[in-house]
Design a protein around this motif. Sequence first.
Motif, short mmCIF file in Angstrom:
data_model
loop_
_atom_site.label_atom_id
_atom_site.label_comp_id
_atom_site.label_asym_id
_atom_site.label_seq_id
_atom_site.Cartn_x
_atom_site.Cartn_y
_atom_site.Cartn_z
N ALA A 96 -0.15 -9.56 -4.75
CA ALA A 96 -0.36 -9.09 -3.38
C ALA A 96 -1.37 -7.95 -3.39
CB ALA A 96 0.96 -8.62 -2.76
N ASP A 97 -1.90 -7.67 -2.23
CA ASP A 97 -2.85 -6.57 -2.07
C ASP A 97 -2.10 -5.25 -2.23
OD1 ASP A 97 -4.93 -4.92 -1.46
OD2 ASP A 97 -5.39 -5.83 0.47
N THR A 98 -2.63 -4.34 -3.03
CA THR A 98 -1.95 -3.06 -3.26
C THR A 98 -2.54 -1.92 -2.42
OG1 THR A 98 -3.40 -2.58 -5.14
CG2 THR A 98 -1.30 -3.67 -5.62
N LYS A 99 -3.60 -2.20 -1.68
CA LYS A 99 -4.22 -1.12 -0.89
C LYS A 99 -3.26 -0.60 0.18
CE LYS A 99 -8.55 -1.27 0.30
NZ LYS A 99 -9.83 -1.60 0.99
N GLY A 100 -2.62 -1.51 0.89
CA GLY A 100 -1.69 -1.10 1.94
C GLY A 100 -0.55 -0.24 1.43
N PRO A 101 0.18 -0.70 0.39
CA PRO A 101 1.26 0.13 -0.15
C PRO A 101 0.78 1.48 -0.68
CG PRO A 101 1.51 -2.14 -0.87
CD PRO A 101 0.19 -2.06 -0.18
N ALA A 102 -0.41 1.49 -1.31
CA ALA A 102 -0.93 2.76 -1.85
C ALA A 102 -1.21 3.75 -0.73
CB ALA A 102 -2.19 2.50 -2.67
N LYS A 103 -1.83 3.27 0.35
CA LYS A 103 -2.10 4.15 1.48
C LYS A 103 -0.81 4.61 2.15
CE LYS A 103 -6.80 2.87 2.78
NZ LYS A 103 -7.68 2.40 3.87
N ALA A 104 0.17 3.72 2.20
CA ALA A 104 1.46 4.08 2.80
C ALA A 104 2.14 5.18 1.99
CB ALA A 104 2.36 2.85 2.90
N LEU A 105 2.02 5.12 0.68
CA LEU A 105 2.61 6.15 -0.18
C LEU A 105 1.96 7.51 0.07
CD1 LEU A 105 2.92 4.15 -3.53
CD2 LEU A 105 4.83 5.13 -2.27
N ILE A 106 0.63 7.53 0.13
CA ILE A 106 -0.07 8.79 0.37
C ILE A 106 0.29 9.33 1.75
CG2 ILE A 106 -2.34 9.87 0.65
CD1 ILE A 106 -1.68 9.22 -2.24
N SER A 107 0.37 8.45 2.74
CA SER A 107 0.72 8.87 4.09
C SER A 107 2.13 9.47 4.13
CB SER A 107 0.63 7.68 5.05
OG SER A 107 1.05 8.03 6.35
N ARG A 108 3.04 8.89 3.36
CA ARG A 108 4.44 9.35 3.37
C ARG A 108 4.60 10.67 2.62
NH1 ARG A 108 9.72 6.99 3.20
NH2 ARG A 108 11.17 8.73 3.12
N PHE A 109 3.94 10.80 1.45
CA PHE A 109 4.23 11.94 0.59
C PHE A 109 3.10 12.96 0.49
CE2 PHE A 109 6.86 8.39 -0.99
CZ PHE A 109 8.11 8.95 -0.76
N GLY A 110 1.88 12.60 0.87
CA GLY A 110 0.83 13.60 0.97
C GLY A 110 -0.27 13.57 -0.05
N SER A 111 0.03 13.30 -1.32
CA SER A 111 -0.99 13.31 -2.36
C SER A 111 -0.52 12.47 -3.55
CB SER A 111 -1.26 14.75 -2.84
OG SER A 111 -0.13 15.26 -3.56
N PHE A 112 -1.44 12.23 -4.47
CA PHE A 112 -1.10 11.45 -5.66
C PHE A 112 0.02 12.14 -6.44
CE2 PHE A 112 -1.60 10.42 -10.15
CZ PHE A 112 -1.68 9.03 -10.12
N ALA A 113 -0.12 13.45 -6.65
CA ALA A 113 0.90 14.19 -7.41
C ALA A 113 2.26 14.15 -6.71
CB ALA A 113 0.45 15.63 -7.63
N GLU A 114 2.25 14.24 -5.39
CA GLU A 114 3.51 14.23 -4.66
C GLU A 114 4.16 12.85 -4.68
OE1 GLU A 114 3.35 17.39 -1.09
OE2 GLU A 114 1.51 16.20 -1.29
N VAL A 115 3.35 11.79 -4.76
CA VAL A 115 3.92 10.45 -4.91
C VAL A 115 4.65 10.35 -6.25
CG1 VAL A 115 3.37 8.00 -5.22
CG2 VAL A 115 2.26 9.31 -3.40
#
Length: 263
Positions: free
Chosen positions: A80-99
């Motif tokens: 599956a495409d991972t762009k959507g889930p990756a953007k959703a993670l950043i939107s939810r938690f704020g940054s790569f480190a926070e994810v």
Amino acid sequence: MSDTDNDERGFFSEFPMAHQHRVPERTVAAPAKAKAPPKEKPHYHGHRDRLRARFREGGAASLSDYELLELLLFRSIPRADTKGPAKALISRFGSFAEVLGAPERLLSEVDGIGEAAAGDIKAIAAAASRMAKGAIAKRAVLGSWTQVIEYCRAAMAFEPREHFRVLFLDKKNVLIADEVQQSGTVDHTPVYPREVMRRALELSASAIILVHNHPSGDPNPSRADIEMTKTIIDTGRPLGVTVHDHIIVGRNGHASLKGMQLI
């Protein structure tokens, strides 16, 4: 009826096979099967190839936070495409480190991120923490202060609850042990100076560094943080255990009580 009047079909049927004139059978070729059109690769395959190429050529600096997450999710989400889930993670938690620092339970609640992908993200976070810890192991901690801060932030900055940990050092200031002493709530964790010193004596530690996190994100010490640190210093002094510093970490940075001349 004479023999010559016999039916020719009977005559030929009785003629020896070796002398029969055999008509060769015509072989009819089976109709060729139509070739199925080649299957088109899902659209995200080309995107994955391009993202991998950018990472190989430019490293992590060439990718945004969500793109680096995409890269990590390729194996967790292979079809599956991972762009959507990756953007959703950043939107939810704020940054790569926070994810990476987010609890597994909350990660799995994000659209497109199931239990397996959430577990993989936490494994990556553990690997990052282990790598940071390796940078300060078996070397004088005070000479590797930047690595100490990086390790403390990787281990604690994005925890949802307060944790109080102690780095125990030998007489050469080499790390003996790194232990979480207490865990608390979102804004408080109990600390027992006698227990800290009891453990220091068990490990034959000559010095310690205190570390705790502020889930609020603001690393500035409270009055209670300062008073508790002074109590631990006073408890350790007659036992020959030095408190080098108390580091507070949060999403927005870190604070050193010694650097702020508060101890």
